[in-house]
Design a protein around this motif. Structure first.
Motif, PDB file in Angstrom:
ATOM      1  N   LYS A   1      -8.010   2.523  -0.231  1.00 31.43           N
ATOM      2  CA  LYS A   1      -6.770   2.020  -0.841  1.00 31.43           C
ATOM      3  C   LYS A   1      -5.764   3.150  -0.850  1.00 31.43           C
ATOM      4  CE  LYS A   1      -7.829  -1.933  -3.434  1.00 31.43           C
ATOM      5  NZ  LYS A   1      -7.276  -2.810  -4.396  1.00 31.43           N
ATOM      6  N   GLY A   2      -4.591   2.881  -0.320  1.00 32.16           N
ATOM      7  CA  GLY A   2      -3.547   3.883  -0.280  1.00 32.16           C
ATOM      8  C   GLY A   2      -3.801   5.021   0.694  1.00 32.16           C
TER       9      GLY A   2
ATOM     10  N   ARG B   1      -1.865   9.705   2.979  1.00 28.74           N
ATOM     11  CA  ARG B   1      -2.730  10.654   2.265  1.00 28.74           C
ATOM     12  C   ARG B   1      -3.231  11.713   3.239  1.00 28.74           C
ATOM     13  NH1 ARG B   1      -8.065   7.976   0.557  1.00 28.74           N
ATOM     14  NH2 ARG B   1      -6.691   6.647  -0.656  1.00 28.74           N
TER      15      ARG B   1
ATOM     16  N   THR C   1      -1.082  -1.242   4.982  1.00 32.21           N
ATOM     17  CA  THR C   1      -0.643  -2.144   3.908  1.00 32.21           C
ATOM     18  C   THR C   1      -1.612  -2.177   2.735  1.00 32.21           C
ATOM     19  OG1 THR C   1      -1.797  -4.122   4.726  1.00 32.21           O
ATOM     20  CG2 THR C   1       0.356  -3.639   5.692  1.00 32.21           C
ATOM     21  N   TYR C   2      -2.757  -1.524   2.866  1.00 33.98           N
ATOM     22  CA  TYR C   2      -3.853  -1.627   1.890  1.00 33.98           C
ATOM     23  C   TYR C   2      -3.608  -0.703   0.700  1.00 33.98           C
ATOM     24  CZ  TYR C   2      -8.767  -1.930   0.340  1.00 33.98           C
ATOM     25  OH  TYR C   2      -9.922  -2.141  -0.358  1.00 33.98           O
ATOM     26  N   ASN C   3      -2.998  -1.267  -0.304  1.00 27.90           N
ATOM     27  CA  ASN C   3      -2.691  -0.503  -1.521  1.00 27.90           C
ATOM     28  C   ASN C   3      -3.273  -1.234  -2.683  1.00 27.90           C
ATOM     29  OD1 ASN C   3      -1.207   1.668  -0.359  1.00 27.90           O
ATOM     30  ND2 ASN C   3       0.406   0.184   0.064  1.00 27.90           N
TER      31      ASN C   3
END
Length: 124
Positions: free
Chosen positions: A55-56, A60, A122-124
């Motif tokens: 996620k996120g 990162r 898009t995975y947040n």
């Protein structure tokens, strides 16, 4: 017909071909989400997950989540996860980060890797 009159239709044809080519090769995040379902087995949100949370992950620094014990290779990878680095890693993890510990050998299809990378954006 003048030279400019001939060039305009040719230019339109070239632009149309470029547009169709780029949209045909665009990554499919919906397909990527379906493929990512298999990744949840290791990359879940639980404390005992085998892999780090994704996620996120976009934006990162590689190997930087404080609550996960990364391999030395991943800690020194030194790049930021973006669609390109995610795609390359998902296609061939050992080529992108030699010595990483992820047991997955990669998607054989670069298109599948690109689709999952697009989903992870898009995975947040």
């Amino acid at each position: 017909m003048s030279g400019a009159g001939v060039r305009l239709p040719v230019l339109h044809g070239v632009l149309l071909a470029a547009l169709l080519t780029s949209s045909a090769s665009a990554a499919d995040a919906v397909h990527g989400k379906a493929l990512f379902a298999a990744c949840i087995a290791c990359h879940s949100e639980t404390a005992d997950a085998q892999g780090p949370s994704l996620k996120g992950v976009a934006g990162r620094k590689a190997g930087s989540l404080e609550d996960f014990r990364y391999s030395s290779a991943m800690k020194r990878a030194g790049f930021i996860w973006d669609e390109g680095s995610l795609r390359d890693y998902l296609h061939d993890p050992q080529a992108k980060v030699k010595g990483n510990h992820m047991p997955f050998s990669g998607f054989t299809s670069m298109n599948d890797a690109a689709d999952v990378a697009a989903y992870l954006e898009t995975y947040n």
